[in-house]
Design an enzyme around this catalytic site. Structure first.
Site, PDB file in Angstrom:
ATOM      1  N   CYS A  17       0.863  -1.181   0.000  1.00 24.88           N
ATOM      2  CA  CYS A  17       0.000   0.000   0.000  1.00 24.88           C
ATOM      3  C   CYS A  17       0.907   1.241   0.000  1.00 24.88           C
ATOM      4  O   CYS A  17       2.130   1.122   0.135  1.00 24.88           O
ATOM      5  CB  CYS A  17      -0.855   0.000   1.260  1.00 24.88           C
ATOM      6  SG  CYS A  17       0.175   0.037   2.743  1.00 24.88           S
ATOM      7  N   HIS A  46       5.385  -4.983   8.944  1.00 29.31           N
ATOM      8  CA  HIS A  46       5.417  -6.364   9.434  1.00 29.31           C
ATOM      9  C   HIS A  46       5.633  -7.353   8.298  1.00 29.31           C
ATOM     10  O   HIS A  46       4.711  -8.054   7.877  1.00 29.31           O
ATOM     11  CB  HIS A  46       4.123  -6.684  10.197  1.00 29.31           C
ATOM     12  CG  HIS A  46       4.087  -6.081  11.561  1.00 29.31           C
ATOM     13  ND1 HIS A  46       2.919  -5.741  12.203  1.00 29.31           N
ATOM     14  CD2 HIS A  46       5.092  -5.756  12.413  1.00 29.31           C
ATOM     15  CE1 HIS A  46       3.206  -5.237  13.392  1.00 29.31           C
ATOM     16  NE2 HIS A  46       4.516  -5.232  13.539  1.00 29.31           N
ATOM     17  N   HIS A  79       3.666   1.935  11.872  1.00 29.79           N
ATOM     18  CA  HIS A  79       2.547   1.735  12.801  1.00 29.79           C
ATOM     19  C   HIS A  79       2.316   2.920  13.721  1.00 29.79           C
ATOM     20  O   HIS A  79       1.275   3.006  14.365  1.00 29.79           O
ATOM     21  CB  HIS A  79       2.812   0.479  13.644  1.00 29.79           C
ATOM     22  CG  HIS A  79       3.282  -0.677  12.829  1.00 29.79           C
ATOM     23  ND1 HIS A  79       4.617  -0.992  12.692  1.00 29.79           N
ATOM     24  CD2 HIS A  79       2.613  -1.545  12.050  1.00 29.79           C
ATOM     25  CE1 HIS A  79       4.747  -2.030  11.878  1.00 29.79           C
ATOM     26  NE2 HIS A  79       3.541  -2.381  11.472  1.00 29.79           N
ATOM     27  N   CYS A 101       2.380   5.813   8.976  1.00 25.76           N
ATOM     28  CA  CYS A 101       1.497   6.002   7.818  1.00 25.76           C
ATOM     29  C   CYS A 101       0.617   7.231   8.054  1.00 25.76           C
ATOM     30  O   CYS A 101       0.027   7.374   9.137  1.00 25.76           O
ATOM     31  CB  CYS A 101       0.614   4.772   7.602  1.00 25.76           C
ATOM     32  SG  CYS A 101      -0.536   5.033   6.238  1.00 25.76           S
ATOM     33  N   HIS A 129      -0.823  -4.771  19.541  1.00 26.21           N
ATOM     34  CA  HIS A 129      -0.361  -4.362  18.209  1.00 26.21           C
ATOM     35  C   HIS A 129       0.268  -2.966  18.336  1.00 26.21           C
ATOM     36  O   HIS A 129      -0.286  -2.092  19.010  1.00 26.21           O
ATOM     37  CB  HIS A 129      -1.519  -4.347  17.210  1.00 26.21           C
ATOM     38  CG  HIS A 129      -1.057  -4.159  15.794  1.00 26.21           C
ATOM     39  ND1 HIS A 129      -0.708  -2.931  15.298  1.00 26.21           N
ATOM     40  CD2 HIS A 129      -0.848  -5.044  14.795  1.00 26.21           C
ATOM     41  CE1 HIS A 129      -0.315  -3.065  14.037  1.00 26.21           C
ATOM     42  NE2 HIS A 129      -0.392  -4.343  13.714  1.00 26.21           N
ATOM     43  N   GLU A 131       0.398  -0.438  16.446  1.00 22.09           N
ATOM     44  CA  GLU A 131      -0.445   0.706  16.056  1.00 22.09           C
ATOM     45  C   GLU A 131      -1.405   1.060  17.197  1.00 22.09           C
ATOM     46  O   GLU A 131      -1.646   2.239  17.472  1.00 22.09           O
ATOM     47  CB  GLU A 131      -1.243   0.381  14.783  1.00 22.09           C
ATOM     48  CG  GLU A 131      -2.079   1.578  14.350  1.00 22.09           C
ATOM     49  CD  GLU A 131      -3.065   1.271  13.241  1.00 22.09           C
ATOM     50  OE1 GLU A 131      -2.761   0.422  12.379  1.00 22.09           O
ATOM     51  OE2 GLU A 131      -4.157   1.878  13.244  1.00 22.09           O
ATOM     52  N   THR A 169      -6.336   0.653  11.901  1.00 24.72           N
ATOM     53  CA  THR A 169      -6.581   0.814  10.459  1.00 24.72           C
ATOM     54  C   THR A 169      -6.670  -0.505   9.691  1.00 24.72           C
ATOM     55  O   THR A 169      -7.121  -0.521   8.552  1.00 24.72           O
ATOM     56  CB  THR A 169      -5.441   1.640   9.822  1.00 24.72           C
ATOM     57  OG1 THR A 169      -4.206   0.982  10.107  1.00 24.72           O
ATOM     58  CG2 THR A 169      -5.426   3.061  10.324  1.00 24.72           C
TER      59      THR A 169
HETATM   60  S1  SF4 Z   1      -2.766   2.223   7.462  1.00 23.44           S
HETATM   61 FE1  SF4 Z   1      -1.300   0.526   7.155  1.00 23.44          FE
HETATM   62  S2  SF4 Z   1      -2.240  -0.781   5.610  1.00 23.44           S
HETATM   63 FE2  SF4 Z   1      -3.311   1.196   5.541  1.00 23.44          FE
HETATM   64  S3  SF4 Z   1      -2.281   2.436   3.971  1.00 23.44           S
HETATM   65 FE3  SF4 Z   1      -1.300   2.894   5.929  1.00 23.44          FE
HETATM   66  S4  SF4 Z   1       0.423   1.472   6.108  1.00 23.44           S
HETATM   67 FE4  SF4 Z   1      -0.950   0.685   4.520  1.00 23.44          FE
END
Ligand code: SF4
Length: 322
Positions: A17, A46, A79, A101, A129, A131, A169
């Site tokens: 992604c 991961h 994360h 992200c 996790h 995140e 997410t």
């Molecule tokens: S939240 Fe995670 S899975 Fe979604 S776009 Fe961002 S890195 Fe990718």
């Protein structure tokens, strides 16, 4: 040799992604600009292959900031991190690049904004996790984790007038909707995000598996055991009644999985590079697959900008992982 396999169906979209692409590029560019070693807090994404490739290029993955020498360059993983980790990193004086992200950062910003307005939070996510630890760690209190519907019955906010929901997410879209409905039933005034927190990549990959699963006899998901979104893809296929396995690499494929199977579905989590998908295809071809067909699906064009200091065109990302 298994002669039953006639076709491999490739889910679309699958694999990397925009957030993963950006996170890897940040580490690669940091190495190119500052030289090895570059320290990365937690696995940047991961995926075992990605982490090993970056280690070979000069990244050092750590969990504790005390393991980073003074004056080092540090990257936060995709994360995200808690406020406490961010503060500790600043206090220790590291040069910091944040590969969180932007879609995780969006959740952090929302939490901070609503907390100022007096909101308490229910976070839907998986305990432990990174995140979830990062998002919950945006506040020192007033954010409660629920992992399932049973947790919703138990959660005990201090007040219910100003209560908001946030989610990890990379959850199962269907599970998250069920848990959110339970939250709504118990706390009718709860505030929900205008746009759901589950990201476009998670949603699109799950949608693709929903289309693919009924058309195949077996679904293979390329992803590492720690990858939340990859695990959700395997579970989803299984839930839809299709035998499904997740593999970290082609070496983990077992020939007996393919016995009596005609059509094989293949997808990859958001942190799994396409090179691993290609290796799985080669292996399934060796087991007898005749053709490989890419399914129709959403074309993702989203791209996130790099942080300041790493944007320079004169820092080529050497041998970008893909
Ligand atoms: S939240 Fe995670 S899975 Fe979604 S776009 Fe961002 S890195 Fe990718």
């Amino acid at each position: 040799m298994n002669s039953d396999i006639s076709e491999v169906l490739l889910a679309e979209p699958r694999g990397f992604c925009a957030g993963v692409d950006r996170a890897i590029e940040i580490v690669e560019r940091a190495i190119a600009k500052f030289g090895a070693p570059i320290y990365v807090r937690h696995e940047i994404v991961h995926n075992t292959y990605v982490v090993n490739e970056l280690k070979a290029k000069g990244a050092v993955f750590i969990e504790e900031l005390s393991d980073v020498p003074p004056g080092a360059t540090l990257v936060f993983s995709a994360h995200g991190v808690s406020k406490a980790v961010e503060q500790e990193a600043r206090d220790r004086g590291f040069e910091i690049f944040d590969a969180t992200c932007p879609l995780v950062t969006k959740v952090h910003v929302e939490v901070a904004k609503l907390a100022k307005e007096g909101y308490e939070f229910i976070m839907i996510g998986h305990k432990g996790h990174p995140e979830v630890e990062g998002t919950m760690g945006q506040l020192s209190s007033g954010i409660h984790l629920v992992e399932d519907v049973k947790d919703v019955a138990r959660v005990a906010p201090l007040q219910t007038e100003k209560l908001a929901v946030v989610t990890q997410t990379t959850l199962s879209v269907d599970d998250a909707a069920e848990i959110a409905a339970a939250v709504r039933a118990r706390f009718p005034a709860v505030r929900e995000p205008k746009q759901q927190d589950i990201c476009y990549a998670t949603q699109n990959r799950q949608d693709a598996v929903k289309i693919m699963s009924p058309q195949v006899d077996l679904v293979i998901v390329v992803g590492s055991p720690t990858s939340s979104n990859s695990n959700r893809l395997r579970e989803l296929a299984q839930r839809l009644g299709t035998e499904s396995y997740m593999v970290d690499s082609a070496a983990e494929l077992k020939p007996e999985w393919f016995e009596g199977k005609t059509r094989i579905g293949l997808t990859a989590g958001a942190s799994a590079p396409e090179v691993l998908v290609r290796e799985v295809i080669d292996r399934v071809r060796a087991l007898g697959a005749v053709s490989v067909r890419k399914m129709d699906g959403i074309e993702e064009t989203i791209k996130f900008p790099l942080p300041k200091g790493l944007k320079l065109d004169d820092i080529p990302p050497p041998g970008h992982i893909s």
